[in-house]
Design a protein around this motif. Structure first.
Motif, PDB file in Angstrom:
ATOM      1  N   PRO A 119       0.781  -1.238   0.000  1.00 51.69           N
ATOM      2  CA  PRO A 119       0.000   0.000   0.000  1.00 51.69           C
ATOM      3  C   PRO A 119       0.810   1.285   0.000  1.00 51.69           C
ATOM      4  CG  PRO A 119      -1.075  -1.594   1.393  1.00 51.69           C
ATOM      5  CD  PRO A 119       0.241  -2.211   0.973  1.00 51.69           C
ATOM      6  N   ALA A 123      -0.558   1.775  -4.139  1.00 53.13           N
ATOM      7  CA  ALA A 123      -1.986   1.639  -3.820  1.00 53.13           C
ATOM      8  C   ALA A 123      -2.858   1.784  -5.066  1.00 53.13           C
ATOM      9  CB  ALA A 123      -2.391   2.670  -2.766  1.00 53.13           C
ATOM     10  N   ILE A 265      -1.145   7.075   2.078  1.00 52.13           N
ATOM     11  CA  ILE A 265      -2.449   6.413   1.951  1.00 52.13           C
ATOM     12  C   ILE A 265      -3.436   6.728   3.066  1.00 52.13           C
ATOM     13  CG2 ILE A 265      -1.534   4.512   0.591  1.00 52.13           C
ATOM     14  CD1 ILE A 265      -1.675   2.777   3.130  1.00 52.13           C
ATOM     15  N   LEU A 331      -7.169  -1.306   3.006  1.00 50.89           N
ATOM     16  CA  LEU A 331      -7.158  -0.332   1.918  1.00 50.89           C
ATOM     17  C   LEU A 331      -8.276  -0.611   0.917  1.00 50.89           C
ATOM     18  CD1 LEU A 331      -5.648   2.111   0.704  1.00 50.89           C
ATOM     19  CD2 LEU A 331      -4.224   0.477  -0.544  1.00 50.89           C
ATOM     20  N   ASP A 334     -11.360   0.666   2.471  1.00 51.73           N
ATOM     21  CA  ASP A 334     -11.316   2.118   2.541  1.00 51.73           C
ATOM     22  C   ASP A 334     -11.634   2.745   1.184  1.00 51.73           C
ATOM     23  OD1 ASP A 334     -10.573   4.449   4.291  1.00 51.73           O
ATOM     24  OD2 ASP A 334      -9.084   4.758   2.705  1.00 51.73           O
ATOM     25  N   ARG A 335     -11.259   2.049   0.102  1.00 52.24           N
ATOM     26  CA  ARG A 335     -11.472   2.581  -1.230  1.00 52.24           C
ATOM     27  C   ARG A 335     -12.745   2.073  -1.893  1.00 52.24           C
ATOM     28  NH1 ARG A 335      -5.652   4.284  -3.755  1.00 52.24           N
ATOM     29  NH2 ARG A 335      -5.008   5.394  -1.850  1.00 52.24           N
TER      30      ARG A 335
END
Length: 338
Positions: A119, A123, A265, A331, A334-335
């Motif tokens: 990440p 990322a 990030i 991640l 989160d995305r």
């Protein structure tokens, strides 16, 4: 909460997954799988727990399932600690069944539509999940690289904007990287083994993919060469490596880059305060002293010298394996991919 499972939960990396997922703020650990001989047992009875932390109570009573896709239908994400030969089919079947796979196995790392993610470094490569979905998968596969490759590429993140064409690395890798049964005591005690099967090739291939550029349809490999020499040493946890780069900048500029770098990030539960800890002591980093920095997720860098030469070190089963996959999954959530 996202429902998650661990494939291959009784092995060295599987145990790390279970430890790190217990009481996780994003993930609810509901499924643990292993071979048929463990299926049907409570996890506490199926596993020979070998970590230097207690077995999480929340995991101990989970009934172990055999590693089959039909046992995973209620999981949103599975973390794969499977051997590569088993992972190839199981992970593919999971992705087709609508399950997200965050894999520590090597099976799919170099597939053209599978992101190989660290990440702090790449990322944006998670956009390759969209390629897998365009191809008809309801789920996806995201991989993390070899443990040594992770430590190397994280250490490169602060200095990637300096021009270099030649990267050379010599590793001193801990015995836990070979698994609980991986290397006999009589082979490693009072010894250094200057060969780890396929390790050098993995580092050389994976680094170029991770440091490369995703152009929307494929990864364009990074424009430098990598040469690796990998060695097993009598250390329990913590991979150390000596790195050489043909950077022409003064060493003071490189030191400032290490010291001033901040991870791009944002805030995630497993992300340490410092992904890279630059050390000024001449005799650091050392595995015994530094491997648990950032709860095992920090890569320590030191002995920076003109050339450019430095030493990097990180915890191989946390930063280099289970923790890396969990950070990838955080991640992904989160995305908005889950």
């Amino acid at each position: 909460m996202v429902s998650v499972g661990v494939l291959g939960a009784t092995g060295a990396v599987g145990q790390r997954f279970v430890q790190l997922l217990a009481d996780h703020p994003y993930f609810d650990l509901t499924v643990l799988t292993a071979s048929g001989r463990s299926a049907g047992k409570k996890y506490r009875d199926a596993v020979n727990w070998r970590l230097d932390v207690p077995l999480p109570e929340s995991a101990g009573d989970i009934i172990v399932a055999e590693t089959k896709t039909e046992c995973l239908k209620n999981a949103d994400i599975v973390f794969s600690a499977l051997p590569a030969d088993l992972a190839t089919t199981i992970e593919t079947d999971c992705a087709k069944a609508g399950i997200g796979v965050c894999s520590n196995a090597s099976s799919h790392r170099m597939d053209q539509d599978v992101p190989l993610v660290v990440p702090e470094v790449n990322a944006d490569h998670l956009r390759m999940i969209e390629l897998q979905r365009d191809a008809g998968n309801d789920g996806f596969i995201v991989t993390n690289p070899n443990c040594s490759t992770i430590m190397l590429t994280v250490s490169l993140a602060p200095i990637r904007n300096f021009h270099f064409t030649d990267l050379r690395v010599a590793t001193m890798q801990a015995i836990s990287g070979a698994g609980f049964e991986g290397i006999p005591a009589m082979s490693i005690f009072d010894n250094v083994v200057p060969y780890i099967g396929n390790e050098e090739e993995k580092m050389e291939r994976e680094t170029l993919k991770i440091m490369g550029t995703f152009d929307g349809s494929e990864i364009v490999n990074a424009p430098f060469s990598v040469s690796a020499s990998c060695n097993r040493v009598p250390v329990i946890d913590g991979h150390t490596m000596a790195v050489w780069l043909d950077i022409k900048e003064p060493v003071e500029n490189v030191a400032k880059a290490f010291q001033s770098w901040r991870c791009p990030i944002g805030d995630l539960p497993t992300l340490p305060e410092k992904s890279v800890d630059f050390m000024v002591q001449q005799d650091r980093p050392q595995p015994r002293l530094d491997r648990m920095k950032g709860k095992g997720m920090t890569v320590s860098v030191g002995r920076l010298r003109p050339g450019i030469r430095y030493i990097a070190m990180g915890h191989n089963t946390i930063r280099g394996a289970a923790g890396a996959s969990i950070l990838n999954a955080e991640l992904i959530c989160d995305r908005g991919y889950i």
